[in-house]
Design an enzyme around this catalytic site. Structure first.
Site, PDB file in Angstrom:
ATOM      1  N   SER A 145      32.566  44.617  36.566  1.00 26.28           N
ATOM      2  CA  SER A 145      32.527  43.572  35.538  1.00 26.28           C
ATOM      3  C   SER A 145      31.343  43.787  34.591  1.00 26.28           C
ATOM      4  CB  SER A 145      32.480  42.199  36.213  1.00 26.28           C
ATOM      5  OG  SER A 145      32.775  41.179  35.302  1.00 26.28           O
TER       6      SER A 145
ATOM      7  N   ASP B  41      44.084  41.000  36.649  1.00 28.40           N
ATOM      8  CA  ASP B  41      42.712  40.542  36.407  1.00 28.40           C
ATOM      9  C   ASP B  41      42.755  39.429  35.358  1.00 28.40           C
ATOM     10  OD1 ASP B  41      40.034  40.239  35.524  1.00 28.40           O
ATOM     11  OD2 ASP B  41      39.566  42.309  36.064  1.00 28.40           O
TER      12      ASP B  41
ATOM     13  N   HIS C  76      40.352  40.210  39.597  1.00 25.61           N
ATOM     14  CA  HIS C  76      39.042  40.647  39.128  1.00 25.61           C
ATOM     15  C   HIS C  76      38.101  40.870  40.301  1.00 25.61           C
ATOM     16  CE1 HIS C  76      35.907  41.275  36.208  1.00 25.61           C
ATOM     17  NE2 HIS C  76      35.155  40.353  36.748  1.00 25.61           N
TER      18      HIS C  76
END
Length: 273
Positions: free
Chosen positions: A95, A224, A253
């Site tokens: 991320s 995601d 995610h």
């Protein structure tokens, strides 16, 4: 507990296991190095020196009012690598951490970094614009900031449901993962967590991806809901010169369950090539 001190006097916490070629793990927002506990053991067991740090303002690192921006995060990572005298580094970023390791490799890692792997990473840029219609609207990020500012404890619990995709797979819901996501989020200073929303949503990594001169594995779940694949991995792979795109069907995610097992195996194989 082990810390390094950056040139601006900020204490950055890190943890490590094992010996061998160094692998640095960079966490996502609003988490900490605790998000990589399984990987630290797996990679150490595989013969690597596995290292994970808490980004400034997060986890056990110093809670700073200033410096909550991507260039400072990257400078902190550079300080960690330099002070631990790491060479031939392998980088893994999730991320926001994916953006951090890409920028570090492209701008500060020459001669030190050998390979990069990202998962659910924010590059090239998350924010929707005329040039990036697949991106996420500003109102979504304003909502995240409001949640952090007004009731972050409940906000993190609620966010965990989409972070891990439990709203799409309720039968696999883990209260433990939800609770740990909230725990790590609450370890971050409110100021750093709030400021980091702008960092992960508005930082443009296009030039970093184009400048990257080492192999990169770009991993992303096709479910995601936090960093949609169409605005991230599917664009990032077109900007790098030595990239491999790996899409995980049904993966969220958050890195957990079958996705975590497959991802860890794929990164280990990529690093062993």
């Amino acid at each position: 507990m082990p810390y390094i001190t950056t040139p601006d006097g900020t204490e950055i916490y890190y943890t490590e296991l094992g010996e061998g070629r160094p692998v640095i793990f960079s966490h996502g927002w609003p988490l900490s190095s605790d998000a990589w506990q399984k990987e630290l053991k797996l990679f150490a067991d595989a013969g690597y020196r596995a290292i994970a740090h808490d980004r400034r303002g997060h986890g056990r690192s110093a809670r700073t009012y200033r410096g909550n921006d991507m260039d400072t995060y990257v400078a902190d990572l550079a300080s960690l690598a330099e002070q631990l005298d790491l060479q031939d580094i392998l980088l893994v970023g999730h991320s926001t951490g994916g953006g951090e390791v890409v920028r570090y490799a492209a701008t500060r890692g020459a001669g030190r970094v050998s390979k990069v792997a990202t998962a659910g990473a924010v590059p090239p840029i998350m924010l929707q614009s005329a040039a990036n219609p697949e991106g996420t609207p500003l109102e979504v990020f304003d909502g995240i900031r409001a949640g952090v500012l007004n009731d972050r404890s409940q906000f993190y619990k609620d966010l965990a449901e989409t972070f891990f995709g439990f709203n799409h797979q309720p039968e696999k819901r883990s209260q433990g993962l939800v609770d740990d996501f909230q725990r790590q989020g609450m370890m971050a200073g409110l100021n750093a967590a709030y400021d980091c929303v702008k960092v992960f949503s508005e930082t443009d990594f296009t030039k970093d991806l184009e400048a990257l001169d080492v192999p990169i594995l770009i991993a992303h779940g096709d479910d995601d809901q936090i960093v949609p694949i169409a605005a991230a991995a599917e664009k990032a792979i077109t900007l790098v010169s030595q990239g491999t795109l790996k899409v995980y069907e049904g993966a969220s995610h958050g890195i957990w369950g079958d996705y975590q097992v497959a991802l860890d195996d794929d990164i280990l194989a990529f690093f062993a090539e």
